[in-house]
Write an enzyme that holds these catalytic residues in place. Structure first.
Site, short mmCIF file in Angstrom:
data_model
loop_
_atom_site.label_atom_id
_atom_site.label_comp_id
_atom_site.label_asym_id
_atom_site.label_seq_id
_atom_site.Cartn_x
_atom_site.Cartn_y
_atom_site.Cartn_z
N LYS A 71 0.80 -1.23 0.00
CA LYS A 71 0.00 0.00 0.00
C LYS A 71 0.83 1.29 0.00
O LYS A 71 0.38 2.32 -0.48
CB LYS A 71 -0.97 0.01 1.18
CG LYS A 71 -2.11 -0.98 1.01
CD LYS A 71 -3.14 -0.84 2.12
CE LYS A 71 -4.22 -1.89 1.95
NZ LYS A 71 -5.33 -1.73 2.87
N ALA A 132 -2.05 1.45 16.97
CA ALA A 132 -1.31 2.52 16.30
C ALA A 132 -0.49 1.96 15.15
O ALA A 132 0.54 2.51 14.77
CB ALA A 132 -0.41 3.25 17.30
N ASN A 155 -2.50 2.39 22.70
CA ASN A 155 -1.67 1.35 22.07
C ASN A 155 -0.75 0.70 23.10
O ASN A 155 -0.34 1.33 24.07
CB ASN A 155 -0.84 1.95 20.94
CG ASN A 155 -0.31 0.89 20.00
OD1 ASN A 155 -1.04 0.01 19.58
ND2 ASN A 155 0.97 0.94 19.69
N ARG A 156 -0.45 -0.59 22.86
CA ARG A 156 0.48 -1.32 23.75
C ARG A 156 1.83 -0.62 23.80
O ARG A 156 2.40 -0.39 24.85
CB ARG A 156 0.62 -2.75 23.21
CG ARG A 156 1.62 -3.60 23.96
CD ARG A 156 1.67 -5.00 23.38
NE ARG A 156 2.08 -4.99 21.98
CZ ARG A 156 2.22 -6.09 21.24
NH1 ARG A 156 1.96 -7.28 21.75
NH2 ARG A 156 2.60 -6.00 19.98
N THR A 157 2.34 -0.23 22.62
CA THR A 157 3.63 0.45 22.54
C THR A 157 3.38 1.95 22.47
O THR A 157 2.94 2.47 21.44
CB THR A 157 4.42 -0.02 21.30
OG1 THR A 157 4.39 -1.44 21.28
CG2 THR A 157 5.84 0.48 21.28
N LEU A 227 -12.31 -3.29 13.00
CA LEU A 227 -11.92 -3.36 11.58
C LEU A 227 -11.81 -4.81 11.10
O LEU A 227 -11.81 -5.08 9.92
CB LEU A 227 -10.59 -2.63 11.34
CG LEU A 227 -10.51 -1.15 11.71
CD1 LEU A 227 -9.24 -0.53 11.15
CD2 LEU A 227 -11.72 -0.36 11.24
P1 ATR Z 1 -1.78 -3.14 10.67
O1 ATR Z 1 -1.07 -2.61 9.46
O2 ATR Z 1 -2.82 -4.19 10.38
O3 ATR Z 1 -2.32 -2.05 11.52
P2 ATR Z 1 0.53 -3.45 12.38
O4 ATR Z 1 1.11 -2.22 11.79
O5 ATR Z 1 1.38 -4.65 12.60
O6 ATR Z 1 -0.69 -3.98 11.51
O7 ATR Z 1 -0.18 -3.04 13.76
C1 ATR Z 1 -0.75 -3.97 14.62
C2 ATR Z 1 -1.41 -3.25 15.80
O8 ATR Z 1 -1.95 -4.27 16.70
C3 ATR Z 1 -0.46 -2.42 16.64
O9 ATR Z 1 -1.17 -1.36 17.22
C4 ATR Z 1 -0.02 -3.44 17.71
O10 ATR Z 1 0.47 -2.86 18.90
P3 ATR Z 1 2.03 -2.48 19.03
O11 ATR Z 1 2.21 -1.18 18.28
O12 ATR Z 1 2.26 -2.34 20.49
O13 ATR Z 1 2.80 -3.62 18.42
C5 ATR Z 1 -1.32 -4.13 17.97
N1 ATR Z 1 -1.11 -5.46 18.55
C6 ATR Z 1 -0.76 -6.59 17.91
N2 ATR Z 1 -0.68 -7.63 18.77
C7 ATR Z 1 -0.99 -7.13 20.01
C8 ATR Z 1 -1.12 -7.69 21.32
N3 ATR Z 1 -0.92 -8.99 21.54
N4 ATR Z 1 -1.46 -6.88 22.34
C9 ATR Z 1 -1.69 -5.56 22.13
N5 ATR Z 1 -1.60 -4.96 20.91
C10 ATR Z 1 -1.26 -5.73 19.87
#
Ligand code: ATR
Length: 288
Positions: A71, A132, A155-157, A227
């Protein structure tokens, strides 16, 4: 359908593309609207994005959808970029123009149309946005642009939340996005929020997970959109409903991103009744 010398070709580029519902959407639309058009998925390896975009143009392909992971990678090879797609930095639709393709982001206009069709208002609303990553980042732009009063981005991070907030607030010109860690929802004023779930947690086959499990979080939600569309009812949606909120999955967003792409390629307006007919077929196709 009868494929002939005048049949227009549209398609999807991505990696992988085997499980896409886009052929169902577009081939049904073309048949119903009497358009001589066929839509096919094309598997494109990461190193072949430039060749794919230029090759598609050389083959007179009318339009393309772009999915993960291309994308953003397609952007350097486009003739023009729609302003929203430029802000988001991600394109999911290429429309053939004189001299090259123009890139659009119909994921976000699709989400907006899906929310409107459910009567969900954004303007003036206080919103919770979970995640995020790439998907939530685009939603943050959309919510900011559409006049959400505040968007609490959890967000987790935290660093990722901070980065998205900085970028979106600068682009939108106001401090609309407020970055937080997941547990910080406890410090928010106790009112009802619109909540958008943009993380990948709960996606098939990890259907028994939700990014936030605590029931008191869900007491703060009155309407929610996940989503994710597979499974059709995510654990997040179940937790929302158990707390008395309305909850929708991402299948309508997928439908409308396709419908809007089709409208751009063919310069037509698709009837809502036809959208609903296709939506019914999509629901059948994603049953797990
Ligand atoms: P996409 O393009 O589908 O958004 P991505 O960029 O990999 O995929 O983002 C995944 C999102 O899911 C992020 O917000 C991620 O949190 P982090 O930024 O902390 O990694 C979140 N996510 C994925 N697994 C998670 C988990 N087990 N607990 C909490 N958040 C999670």
């Amino acid at each position: 359908m009868q494929i002939g010398g005048k049949t227009k070709v549209c398609g999807l580029i991505g990696n992988p593309v085997e499980h896409t519902l886009s052929p169902l959407i577009h081939n049904h639309l073309a048949k119903a609207m009497g358009e001589d058009l066929v839509y096919v998925p094309f598997l494109v390896e990461n190193q072949n994005v430039e060749a794919a975009v230029k090759g598609a143009y050389a083959l007179s392909i009318t339009g393309l959808n772009v999915t993960v992971p291309h994308k953003s990678a397609v952007i350097p090879y486009l003739k023009e970029l729609d302003p929203l797609a430029e802000k988001i930095g991600a394109v999911n639709t290429l429309v053939r123009t004189e001299g090259g393709y123009k890139g659009y982001n119909t994921d976000m206009s699709g989400l907006l149309r899906a929310m409107k069709s459910e009567g969900i208002q954004i303007e003036g609303k206080e919103t919770l946005l979970l995640g995020a990553g790439g998907a939530s980042r685009a939603v943050a732009f959309m919510l900011g642009t559409e006049g959400a009063k505040k968007v609490y981005l959890l967000n987790r991070t935290i660093d990722r939340a901070l980065a998205v907030a900085k970028e979106v607030n600068e682009a939108v010109g106001r401090e609309v996005i407020i970055p937080m860690s997941l547990s910080e929802y406890k410090s928010l004023p106790g009112q009802k929020y619109l909540c958008i779930q943009g993380t990948s947690v709960g996606l098939y086959p990890d259907c028994d997970k939700a990014v936030i499990e605590e029931p008191d979080f869900y007491e703060m939600v009155d309407v929610a959109v996940d989503l994710i569309y597979k499974p059709a009812d995510t654990r997040f949606m179940t937790l929302c409903r158990e707390a008395g909120a309305k909850a929708y999955n991402g299948l309508k967003m997928l439908l409308y991103q396709g419908v809007i792409a089709y409208e751009l390629w063919n310069r037509v307006q698709v009837d809502e009744s036809l959208c609903q007919e296709i939506y019914g077929k999509m629901k059948e196709a994603v049953k797990v």
